[in-house]
Write a protein that holds these residues in place. Structure first.
Motif, PDB file in Angstrom:
ATOM      1  N   VAL A 213    -101.995  43.496  25.768  1.00 55.78           N
ATOM      2  CA  VAL A 213    -101.024  43.173  24.767  1.00 55.78           C
ATOM      3  C   VAL A 213    -101.354  42.087  23.752  1.00 55.78           C
ATOM      4  CG1 VAL A 213     -99.230  43.306  26.467  1.00 55.78           C
ATOM      5  CG2 VAL A 213     -99.906  41.104  26.322  1.00 55.78           C
ATOM      6  N   ASP A 214    -100.809  42.046  22.733  1.00 55.18           N
ATOM      7  CA  ASP A 214    -100.914  41.007  21.757  1.00 55.18           C
ATOM      8  C   ASP A 214    -100.133  39.662  21.766  1.00 55.18           C
ATOM      9  OD1 ASP A 214     -98.385  42.112  20.808  1.00 55.18           O
ATOM     10  OD2 ASP A 214     -98.931  42.499  18.737  1.00 55.18           O
ATOM     11  N   CYS A 215     -99.060  39.633  22.643  1.00 55.47           N
ATOM     12  CA  CYS A 215     -98.039  38.515  23.071  1.00 55.47           C
ATOM     13  C   CYS A 215     -97.617  38.547  24.577  1.00 55.47           C
ATOM     14  CB  CYS A 215     -96.955  38.691  22.173  1.00 55.47           C
ATOM     15  SG  CYS A 215     -95.689  37.159  22.332  1.00 55.47           S
ATOM     16  N   ILE A 216     -97.855  37.456  25.142  1.00 54.35           N
ATOM     17  CA  ILE A 216     -97.230  37.166  26.520  1.00 54.35           C
ATOM     18  C   ILE A 216     -96.274  36.178  26.456  1.00 54.35           C
ATOM     19  CG2 ILE A 216     -97.975  36.407  28.682  1.00 54.35           C
ATOM     20  CD1 ILE A 216    -100.655  37.117  28.488  1.00 54.35           C
ATOM     21  N   THR A 217     -94.905  36.702  26.862  1.00 55.24           N
ATOM     22  CA  THR A 217     -93.912  35.543  26.819  1.00 55.24           C
ATOM     23  C   THR A 217     -93.730  35.310  28.359  1.00 55.24           C
ATOM     24  OG1 THR A 217     -92.378  37.437  27.139  1.00 55.24           O
ATOM     25  CG2 THR A 217     -92.855  36.537  24.843  1.00 55.24           C
ATOM     26  N   VAL A 218     -93.778  34.060  28.947  1.00 59.22           N
ATOM     27  CA  VAL A 218     -93.695  33.758  30.273  1.00 59.22           C
ATOM     28  C   VAL A 218     -92.790  32.390  30.309  1.00 59.22           C
ATOM     29  CG1 VAL A 218     -95.923  32.480  30.016  1.00 59.22           C
ATOM     30  CG2 VAL A 218     -95.122  33.136  32.183  1.00 59.22           C
ATOM     31  N   GLY A 219     -92.033  32.528  31.402  1.00 57.93           N
ATOM     32  CA  GLY A 219     -91.132  31.258  31.851  1.00 57.93           C
ATOM     33  C   GLY A 219     -90.817  31.408  33.285  1.00 57.93           C
ATOM     34  N   HIS A 220     -90.631  30.258  33.959  1.00 59.46           N
ATOM     35  CA  HIS A 220     -90.517  29.930  35.288  1.00 59.46           C
ATOM     36  C   HIS A 220     -89.275  28.907  35.539  1.00 59.46           C
ATOM     37  CE1 HIS A 220     -94.778  30.879  35.096  1.00 59.46           C
ATOM     38  NE2 HIS A 220     -94.301  32.084  35.514  1.00 59.46           N
ATOM     39  N   GLY A 221     -88.296  29.241  34.748  1.00 61.44           N
ATOM     40  CA  GLY A 221     -86.920  28.514  34.935  1.00 61.44           C
ATOM     41  C   GLY A 221     -86.935  27.327  34.036  1.00 61.44           C
ATOM     42  N   LEU A 222     -85.832  26.316  34.309  1.00 64.22           N
ATOM     43  CA  LEU A 222     -85.483  25.321  33.241  1.00 64.22           C
ATOM     44  C   LEU A 222     -85.450  24.088  34.089  1.00 64.22           C
ATOM     45  CD1 LEU A 222     -82.448  27.315  31.475  1.00 64.22           C
ATOM     46  CD2 LEU A 222     -85.013  26.950  30.584  1.00 64.22           C
ATOM     47  N   THR A 223     -85.781  22.963  33.535  1.00 62.74           N
ATOM     48  CA  THR A 223     -85.759  21.700  34.082  1.00 62.74           C
ATOM     49  C   THR A 223     -84.524  21.015  33.210  1.00 62.74           C
ATOM     50  OG1 THR A 223     -87.675  20.700  32.908  1.00 62.74           O
ATOM     51  CG2 THR A 223     -87.848  21.582  34.772  1.00 62.74           C
ATOM     52  N   PRO A 224     -83.759  20.156  33.700  1.00 65.24           N
ATOM     53  CA  PRO A 224     -82.567  19.192  33.169  1.00 65.24           C
ATOM     54  C   PRO A 224     -83.384  18.104  32.216  1.00 65.24           C
ATOM     55  CG  PRO A 224     -81.940  19.576  35.358  1.00 65.24           C
ATOM     56  CD  PRO A 224     -83.299  20.104  35.198  1.00 65.24           C
ATOM     57  N   ALA A 225     -82.735  18.009  30.974  1.00 64.13           N
ATOM     58  CA  ALA A 225     -83.556  17.059  30.086  1.00 64.13           C
ATOM     59  C   ALA A 225     -82.667  15.568  30.432  1.00 64.13           C
ATOM     60  CB  ALA A 225     -83.336  17.577  28.751  1.00 64.13           C
ATOM     61  N   THR A 226     -83.397  14.749  31.069  1.00 61.82           N
ATOM     62  CA  THR A 226     -82.736  13.689  31.620  1.00 61.82           C
ATOM     63  C   THR A 226     -83.001  12.374  30.918  1.00 61.82           C
ATOM     64  OG1 THR A 226     -84.043  13.562  33.683  1.00 61.82           O
ATOM     65  CG2 THR A 226     -82.072  14.642  34.048  1.00 61.82           C
ATOM     66  N   GLU A 227     -84.284  12.459  30.019  1.00 61.41           N
ATOM     67  CA  GLU A 227     -84.727  11.228  29.625  1.00 61.41           C
ATOM     68  C   GLU A 227     -83.859  10.096  29.060  1.00 61.41           C
ATOM     69  OE1 GLU A 227     -85.293  14.493  26.323  1.00 61.41           O
ATOM     70  OE2 GLU A 227     -85.544  14.205  28.451  1.00 61.41           O
ATOM     71  N   ILE A 228     -82.482  10.616  28.478  1.00 59.55           N
ATOM     72  CA  ILE A 228     -81.714   9.531  28.118  1.00 59.55           C
ATOM     73  C   ILE A 228     -80.892   8.854  29.124  1.00 59.55           C
ATOM     74  CG2 ILE A 228     -79.610   9.112  26.795  1.00 59.55           C
ATOM     75  CD1 ILE A 228     -80.857  11.351  24.909  1.00 59.55           C
ATOM     76  N   THR A 229     -80.466   9.776  30.158  1.00 56.03           N
ATOM     77  CA  THR A 229     -79.876   9.023  31.271  1.00 56.03           C
ATOM     78  C   THR A 229     -80.715   8.221  32.207  1.00 56.03           C
ATOM     79  OG1 THR A 229     -80.178  11.276  32.348  1.00 56.03           O
ATOM     80  CG2 THR A 229     -77.951  10.710  31.446  1.00 56.03           C
ATOM     81  N   ARG A 230     -82.097   8.516  32.222  1.00 55.44           N
ATOM     82  CA  ARG A 230     -83.121   7.790  32.751  1.00 55.44           C
ATOM     83  C   ARG A 230     -83.397   6.367  32.222  1.00 55.44           C
ATOM     84  NH1 ARG A 230     -87.881  10.290  32.999  1.00 55.44           N
ATOM     85  NH2 ARG A 230     -87.236  12.394  31.984  1.00 55.44           N
ATOM     86  N   LEU A 231     -83.550   6.394  30.824  1.00 55.17           N
ATOM     87  CA  LEU A 231     -83.584   5.488  29.981  1.00 55.17           C
ATOM     88  C   LEU A 231     -82.544   4.548  30.163  1.00 55.17           C
ATOM     89  CD1 LEU A 231     -85.446   4.186  27.607  1.00 55.17           C
ATOM     90  CD2 LEU A 231     -83.833   5.236  26.087  1.00 55.17           C
ATOM     91  N   LEU A 232     -81.424   4.838  30.454  1.00 56.77           N
ATOM     92  CA  LEU A 232     -80.308   3.897  30.537  1.00 56.77           C
ATOM     93  C   LEU A 232     -80.158   3.606  31.885  1.00 56.77           C
ATOM     94  CD1 LEU A 232     -77.891   5.564  27.924  1.00 56.77           C
ATOM     95  CD2 LEU A 232     -79.322   3.605  27.863  1.00 56.77           C
ATOM     96  N   ASP A 233     -80.946   4.103  32.859  1.00 53.30           N
ATOM     97  CA  ASP A 233     -80.976   3.509  34.260  1.00 53.30           C
ATOM     98  C   ASP A 233     -79.889   3.963  35.062  1.00 53.30           C
ATOM     99  OD1 ASP A 233     -82.605   2.184  36.296  1.00 53.30           O
ATOM    100  OD2 ASP A 233     -81.517   0.524  36.119  1.00 53.30           O
ATOM    101  N   ALA A 234     -79.661   5.127  34.790  1.00 52.10           N
ATOM    102  CA  ALA A 234     -78.442   5.823  35.798  1.00 52.10           C
ATOM    103  C   ALA A 234     -79.122   6.294  36.880  1.00 52.10           C
ATOM    104  CB  ALA A 234     -77.654   6.836  35.142  1.00 52.10           C
ATOM    105  N   ARG A 235     -78.382   6.430  37.976  1.00 50.00           N
ATOM    106  CA  ARG A 235     -78.926   6.771  39.249  1.00 50.00           C
ATOM    107  C   ARG A 235     -79.007   8.453  39.235  1.00 50.00           C
ATOM    108  NH1 ARG A 235     -74.978   5.539  42.320  1.00 50.00           N
ATOM    109  NH2 ARG A 235     -75.619   3.414  42.403  1.00 50.00           N
ATOM    110  N   HIS A 236     -80.319   8.860  39.625  1.00 47.19           N
ATOM    111  CA  HIS A 236     -80.828  10.114  39.577  1.00 47.19           C
ATOM    112  C   HIS A 236     -81.099  10.804  40.978  1.00 47.19           C
ATOM    113  CE1 HIS A 236     -80.800   9.271  35.276  1.00 47.19           C
ATOM    114  NE2 HIS A 236     -80.957  10.716  35.154  1.00 47.19           N
ATOM    115  N   HIS A 237     -81.286  12.004  41.242  1.00 43.81           N
ATOM    116  CA  HIS A 237     -81.585  12.637  42.498  1.00 43.81           C
ATOM    117  C   HIS A 237     -82.445  13.843  42.463  1.00 43.81           C
ATOM    118  CE1 HIS A 237     -77.658  14.688  41.972  1.00 43.81           C
ATOM    119  NE2 HIS A 237     -78.130  15.522  42.685  1.00 43.81           N
TER     120      HIS A 237
END
Length: 472
Positions: free
Chosen positions: A253-277
């Motif tokens: 092929v001339d292009c491969i599109t690949v993905g294995h799901g999504l991860t939540p973007a939590t950098e702001i809530t982590r920066l503000l020291d909220a509890r995560h699990h």
């Protein structure tokens, strides 16, 4: 510096509906997003319009954007938020320079980051993520390639393959880690959502008409350059994503599109020291919230896929729920508000069932990272390989931040958003510890790469105020 009752970070489905809801109840609201137009990934606005071409998601997105334009919400589109402090001061960089705002409440609706489990050759030109392919198709109305392989897992496989075919492209094959039985198990949940069935049919029919080869229980293990194209190698795999013995398939092929799901973007809530699990089913580490979107930190709320992967329909309704909770936080609760909140909460719970099923299809499989070879780069920003991560573990790095300090994994421009989930899985499996014990990278300011020049603007020494000399 401007002050608001509520600042919302992220103008996807959850952020938009939360902003509209809070503004309707007379809160002063500011909505920030780094994209030039609101909508997020699902309702992304095209960079230009083509006569005669339309999509259902575009119509829905245009409707939300019109509601925003007609509302009193202060829009900060095209603004990169690079700092958020504990007193809810938001610093952003926009087309006209730096912007600084403060608020009484903060709502994080930052969405997700795409996960790609590395394989040999994944850094080659022409290999892109499924989300990137979606952006090309929706925003730029451009084909990912002339002849494309679509690989990975989850509903984006069908969306990218169907969207590519509808746009006149050629899809050489679809390689799905999941088996047909896995899709059969989510069918009852899909039947409960006629809107999803129609959308799936819109993407699925072009795939059926083109007789596109579908390789279930196959994973992409290698990509190599061959005469200016990409030779993709597919291997049979088990339910955990590990390659198993069996005939391998090679596709040029001339292009491969690949993905294995999504991860939540939590950098702001982590920066503000909220509890995560950690929740594998929800995509990774998520902020711990109640049904109103409240985090463990006072006056900090979260909504949408950054709190767990449930999809756009759920995010729209959760935005209403959390928007109403923000109103209640500042104005108290009366009977009409409580009734509106209960109705919104019921609608959100009704659509979450299908979203949870899809999240399970996209979750990182526990054996998938086992197929990453020692020499394969995991952190693209700093060229850190799997072998280097495991060597740091053997030397005593017991969590992600120790490993980061010893290898520079996660120190590049993306700050670990792209590699963090996979690197943590490698570390946890190598040390035989839980993902909770392995932890997650600590976020740092600036949250996005930016230069000093962008913050200071153009000036010369004559513009610098010089204080008067102190009296002797």
């Amino acid at each position: 510096m401007q002050h608001f009752d509520l600042i919302i970070l992220g103008a996807g489905p959850a952020g938009i509906t939360a902003a509209l809801t809070a503004a309707r109840h007379q809160l002063s609201v500011a909505l920030f997003d780094e994209n030039p137009a609101a909508g997020g990934q699902v309702y992304r606005a095209p960079a230009f319009r083509v006569a005669g071409k339309s999509r259902n998601d575009l119509k829905d997105g245009d409707h939300l954007r019109k509601q925003l334009a007609d509302s009193p919400v202060s829009l900060f589109m095209g603004h990169q938020v690079w700092s958020v402090t504990g007193d809810f001061r938001v610093d952003a960089l926009g087309p006209s320079g730096p912007v600084h705002c403060t608020s009484r409440l903060l709502l994080v609706a930052s969405g997700t980051t795409e996960r790609v489990v590395p394989f040999e050759g994944w850094t080659l030109p022409g290999v892109i993520g499924l989300a990137a392919a979606t952006l090309l198709l929706k925003s730029q109305q451009t084909l990912p390639g002339k002849r494309t392989l679509v690989a990975g897992c989850g509903p984006l496989l069908v969306a990218v393959a169907g969207g590519t075919l509808k746009a006149g492209g050629n899809v050489a094959a679809i390689a799905d880690i999941a088996g047909k039985g896995s899709w059969a198990r989510v069918l009852p949940a899909m039947v409960r959502r006629p809107d999803i069935l129609r959308q799936s049919a819109g993407y699925g029919l072009p795939i059926l008409r083109a007789a596109t080869p579908l390789y279930s229980r196959h994973t992409l293990v290698r990509a190599t350059e061959q005469d200016g194209q990409l030779l993709a190698e597919l291997a049979p795999c088990d339910a955990a994503g590990r390659p198993v013995s069996g005939p391998r398939k090679k596709i040029l092929v001339d292009c491969i599109t690949v993905g294995h799901g999504l991860t939540p973007a939590t950098e702001i809530t982590r920066l503000l020291d909220a509890r995560h699990h950690y929740s594998r089913h929800s995509g990774g580490f998520v902020a711990t919230i109640d049904e109103n979107g409240k985090t463990s930190r006072p006056r900090l709320f979260a909504a949408g896929d950054c709190t767990g992967i449930y999809g756009a329909a759920a995010a729209v309704r959760q935005g209403v729920v959390v928007g109403l909770a923000c109103v209640s936080e500042l104005k108290g609760v009366d009977a009409p508000l409580q009734q509106e909140r209960q109705q919104a909460l019921k609608e959100w719970q009704n659509v979450c069932h299908f979203g949870r099923k899809m999240a399970g299809m996209m979750a990182l499989r526990e054996g998938h990272t086992d197929s990453i070879t020692a020499e394969t780069v995991v952190c693209r920003c700093e060229d850190v390989t799997r072998a280097e991560i495991e060597a740091a573990s053997d030397a005593g790095a017991g969590d992600m931040n120790q490993m980061k300090a010893w290898t520079r994994c996660g120190m590049g421009p993306c700050q670990g958003r792209s590699c963090g989930d996979v690197a943590a899985e490698i570390l946890a499996r190598h040390r035989n510890i839980s993902r909770e014990e392995a932890g997650i990278f600590s976020p740092r300011t600036p949250l996005r790469p930016l230069t000093i020049g962008q913050l200071t603007g153009e000036f010369d020494y004559a513009d610098i105020p010089i204080p008067k000399a102190a009296p002797l």
